[in-house]
Design a protein around this motif. Sequence first.
Motif, PDB file in Angstrom:
ATOM      1  N   ALA A 104       0.838  -1.199   0.000  1.00 32.15           N
ATOM      2  CA  ALA A 104       0.000   0.000   0.000  1.00 32.15           C
ATOM      3  C   ALA A 104       0.875   1.252   0.000  1.00 32.15           C
ATOM      4  O   ALA A 104       0.399   2.351   0.302  1.00 32.15           O
ATOM      5  CB  ALA A 104      -0.923  -0.001   1.223  1.00 32.15           C
ATOM      6  N   GLY A 105       2.168   1.072  -0.266  1.00 31.98           N
ATOM      7  CA  GLY A 105       3.054   2.233  -0.368  1.00 31.98           C
ATOM      8  C   GLY A 105       3.669   2.679   0.953  1.00 31.98           C
ATOM      9  O   GLY A 105       4.366   3.701   0.995  1.00 31.98           O
ATOM     10  N   ILE A 106       3.426   1.946   2.036  1.00 31.56           N
ATOM     11  CA  ILE A 106       3.922   2.401   3.353  1.00 31.56           C
ATOM     12  C   ILE A 106       5.448   2.263   3.435  1.00 31.56           C
ATOM     13  O   ILE A 106       6.145   3.172   3.904  1.00 31.56           O
ATOM     14  CB  ILE A 106       3.213   1.634   4.494  1.00 31.56           C
ATOM     15  CG1 ILE A 106       1.731   1.988   4.483  1.00 31.56           C
ATOM     16  CG2 ILE A 106       3.850   1.949   5.849  1.00 31.56           C
ATOM     17  CD1 ILE A 106       0.864   1.172   5.403  1.00 31.56           C
ATOM     18  N   GLY A 107       5.987   1.136   2.951  1.00 29.24           N
ATOM     19  CA  GLY A 107       7.444   0.965   2.936  1.00 29.24           C
ATOM     20  C   GLY A 107       8.107   2.069   2.124  1.00 29.24           C
ATOM     21  O   GLY A 107       9.089   2.688   2.563  1.00 29.24           O
ATOM     22  N   SER A 108       7.555   2.356   0.961  1.00 28.25           N
ATOM     23  CA  SER A 108       8.117   3.415   0.106  1.00 28.25           C
ATOM     24  C   SER A 108       8.045   4.769   0.806  1.00 28.25           C
ATOM     25  O   SER A 108       8.993   5.557   0.741  1.00 28.25           O
ATOM     26  CB  SER A 108       7.354   3.504  -1.218  1.00 28.25           C
ATOM     27  OG  SER A 108       7.466   2.298  -1.916  1.00 28.25           O
ATOM     28  N   TYR A 165      14.286  -4.506  -4.371  1.00 28.93           N
ATOM     29  CA  TYR A 165      13.416  -3.544  -3.691  1.00 28.93           C
ATOM     30  C   TYR A 165      14.055  -2.164  -3.644  1.00 28.93           C
ATOM     31  O   TYR A 165      13.428  -1.162  -3.993  1.00 28.93           O
ATOM     32  CB  TYR A 165      13.087  -4.021  -2.272  1.00 28.93           C
ATOM     33  CG  TYR A 165      12.095  -3.110  -1.574  1.00 28.93           C
ATOM     34  CD1 TYR A 165      10.789  -2.990  -2.030  1.00 28.93           C
ATOM     35  CD2 TYR A 165      12.475  -2.343  -0.481  1.00 28.93           C
ATOM     36  CE1 TYR A 165       9.877  -2.143  -1.421  1.00 28.93           C
ATOM     37  CE2 TYR A 165      11.568  -1.488   0.148  1.00 28.93           C
ATOM     38  CZ  TYR A 165      10.271  -1.401  -0.320  1.00 28.93           C
ATOM     39  OH  TYR A 165       9.370  -0.557   0.281  1.00 28.93           O
ATOM     40  N   TYR A 166      15.318  -2.095  -3.229  1.00 26.49           N
ATOM     41  CA  TYR A 166      15.927  -0.792  -2.976  1.00 26.49           C
ATOM     42  C   TYR A 166      16.334  -0.054  -4.252  1.00 26.49           C
ATOM     43  O   TYR A 166      16.515   1.164  -4.232  1.00 26.49           O
ATOM     44  CB  TYR A 166      17.104  -0.937  -2.014  1.00 26.49           C
ATOM     45  CG  TYR A 166      16.619  -1.269  -0.616  1.00 26.49           C
ATOM     46  CD1 TYR A 166      15.977  -0.303   0.140  1.00 26.49           C
ATOM     47  CD2 TYR A 166      16.759  -2.539  -0.088  1.00 26.49           C
ATOM     48  CE1 TYR A 166      15.494  -0.590   1.401  1.00 26.49           C
ATOM     49  CE2 TYR A 166      16.285  -2.844   1.179  1.00 26.49           C
ATOM     50  CZ  TYR A 166      15.651  -1.858   1.925  1.00 26.49           C
ATOM     51  OH  TYR A 166      15.163  -2.144   3.172  1.00 26.49           O
ATOM     52  N   HIS A 175      25.906 -11.789   2.141  1.00 29.15           N
ATOM     53  CA  HIS A 175      25.380 -11.638   0.776  1.00 29.15           C
ATOM     54  C   HIS A 175      25.923 -10.336   0.173  1.00 29.15           C
ATOM     55  O   HIS A 175      25.223  -9.302   0.193  1.00 29.15           O
ATOM     56  CB  HIS A 175      23.852 -11.574   0.797  1.00 29.15           C
ATOM     57  CG  HIS A 175      23.217 -12.731   1.487  1.00 29.15           C
ATOM     58  ND1 HIS A 175      23.262 -14.017   0.990  1.00 29.15           N
ATOM     59  CD2 HIS A 175      22.548 -12.804   2.665  1.00 29.15           C
ATOM     60  CE1 HIS A 175      22.621 -14.825   1.817  1.00 29.15           C
ATOM     61  NE2 HIS A 175      22.184 -14.126   2.846  1.00 29.15           N
ATOM     62  N   PRO A 176      27.151 -10.352  -0.367  1.00 32.49           N
ATOM     63  CA  PRO A 176      27.768  -9.098  -0.838  1.00 32.49           C
ATOM     64  C   PRO A 176      26.940  -8.344  -1.878  1.00 32.49           C
ATOM     65  O   PRO A 176      27.006  -7.116  -1.949  1.00 32.49           O
ATOM     66  CB  PRO A 176      29.099  -9.572  -1.430  1.00 32.49           C
ATOM     67  CG  PRO A 176      29.373 -10.877  -0.774  1.00 32.49           C
ATOM     68  CD  PRO A 176      28.035 -11.505  -0.508  1.00 32.49           C
ATOM     69  N   PHE A 177      26.107  -9.038  -2.642  1.00 33.83           N
ATOM     70  CA  PHE A 177      25.317  -8.350  -3.667  1.00 33.83           C
ATOM     71  C   PHE A 177      24.278  -7.402  -3.047  1.00 33.83           C
ATOM     72  O   PHE A 177      23.704  -6.559  -3.735  1.00 33.83           O
ATOM     73  CB  PHE A 177      24.608  -9.362  -4.588  1.00 33.83           C
ATOM     74  CG  PHE A 177      23.652 -10.258  -3.861  1.00 33.83           C
ATOM     75  CD1 PHE A 177      24.061 -11.514  -3.411  1.00 33.83           C
ATOM     76  CD2 PHE A 177      22.353  -9.855  -3.601  1.00 33.83           C
ATOM     77  CE1 PHE A 177      23.180 -12.337  -2.718  1.00 33.83           C
ATOM     78  CE2 PHE A 177      21.469 -10.678  -2.908  1.00 33.83           C
ATOM     79  CZ  PHE A 177      21.893 -11.914  -2.458  1.00 33.83           C
ATOM     80  N   GLY A 178      24.023  -7.543  -1.750  1.00 37.93           N
ATOM     81  CA  GLY A 178      23.029  -6.689  -1.096  1.00 37.93           C
ATOM     82  C   GLY A 178      23.582  -5.347  -0.632  1.00 37.93           C
ATOM     83  O   GLY A 178      22.845  -4.500  -0.140  1.00 37.93           O
ATOM     84  N   TRP A 179      24.889  -5.123  -0.812  1.00 38.78           N
ATOM     85  CA  TRP A 179      25.529  -3.887  -0.324  1.00 38.78           C
ATOM     86  C   TRP A 179      25.348  -2.769  -1.353  1.00 38.78           C
ATOM     87  O   TRP A 179      25.898  -2.821  -2.447  1.00 38.78           O
ATOM     88  CB  TRP A 179      27.002  -4.170  -0.072  1.00 38.78           C
ATOM     89  CG  TRP A 179      27.800  -3.044   0.505  1.00 38.78           C
ATOM     90  CD1 TRP A 179      28.931  -2.493  -0.026  1.00 38.78           C
ATOM     91  CD2 TRP A 179      27.578  -2.360   1.748  1.00 38.78           C
ATOM     92  NE1 TRP A 179      29.410  -1.505   0.789  1.00 38.78           N
ATOM     93  CE2 TRP A 179      28.590  -1.390   1.891  1.00 38.78           C
ATOM     94  CE3 TRP A 179      26.595  -2.443   2.745  1.00 38.78           C
ATOM     95  CZ2 TRP A 179      28.679  -0.538   2.980  1.00 38.78           C
ATOM     96  CZ3 TRP A 179      26.666  -1.588   3.840  1.00 38.78           C
ATOM     97  CH2 TRP A 179      27.696  -0.656   3.949  1.00 38.78           C
ATOM     98  N   GLN A 180      24.544  -1.776  -0.997  1.00 45.00           N
ATOM     99  CA  GLN A 180      24.192  -0.710  -1.937  1.00 45.00           C
ATOM    100  C   GLN A 180      24.239   0.655  -1.237  1.00 45.00           C
ATOM    101  O   GLN A 180      24.195   0.741  -0.017  1.00 45.00           O
ATOM    102  CB  GLN A 180      22.760  -0.910  -2.432  1.00 45.00           C
ATOM    103  CG  GLN A 180      22.490  -2.236  -3.106  1.00 45.00           C
ATOM    104  CD  GLN A 180      21.046  -2.638  -2.864  1.00 45.00           C
ATOM    105  OE1 GLN A 180      20.148  -2.088  -3.488  1.00 45.00           O
ATOM    106  NE2 GLN A 180      20.802  -3.558  -1.953  1.00 45.00           N
TER     107      GLN A 180
END
Length: 178
Positions: A93-97, A123-124, A145-150
């Motif tokens: 419902a857009g709450i996370g965003s 997601y990010y 999980h190195p691919f998650g580092w952003q």
Amino acid sequence: MSTRIRPATTSDREHVRDIHLRAFPDSENRRVAKLAVELLDEQGDPPTISQVAELDGRVVGHIAFSPVKSEDAPDWLGYILAPLAVLPECRNAGIGSALVEHGIELLLEQPADRVFVYGDPAYYGRFGFGAEAAAHFVPPFALEHPFGWQARGLREHGATGRTLRLACVKALCDPALW
Ligand SMILES: CC(C)(COP(=O)(O)OP(=O)(O)OC[C@H]1O[C@@H](n2cnc3c(N)ncnc32)[C@H](O)[C@@H]1OP(=O)(O)O)[C@@H](O)C(=O)NCCC(=O)NCCS
């Protein structure tokens, strides 16, 4: 239905704990809930930013941004987004965003170079986070999980151009969170 984002206070402790206990799988929910509650009390300089989302007056989501620093560049400042959760029955419902976007607006008022996240790029990515902006920043602990580092830049000319080793607030100093 009306959604409101506001600063979290220590009186939100039980709601914040419950949101993370219910949002994350059993394998990690207690650890993340502990982190979220500890960050409510984090008295660092600069302070950690904790926000909650209310839906019709009920606390249904929570996000925190804590400062990250580097001994390699004492004047440099970043933040890390962790954790973020919305109650299962209130999702899509857009709450996370709204929590992420409102938090980034608050960070843009800070003298911070960039905001990091360790999470799902699927997601990010929609908020402008990417691996490239995090490439020259070494996380405080080894990543499972190195691919998650952003990261996502907050200032036009903020980066130092050097590789910086990051240090986080005490609540995040648990290798199992990384
Ligand atoms: C991630 C989370 C906070 C999103 O909250 P939300 O209020 O549903 O977010 P929004 O409504 O703004 O966005 C929902 C969208 O994100 C997508 N989404 C949610 N989790 C996702 C993921 N891990 N990867 C990719 N997309 C994801 C949904 O499919 C939906 O897509 P759509 O907009 O194309 O329909 C919520 O799903 C949650 O609490 N998950 C469990 C905890 C968690 O994973 N936290 C983040 C850890 S890094």
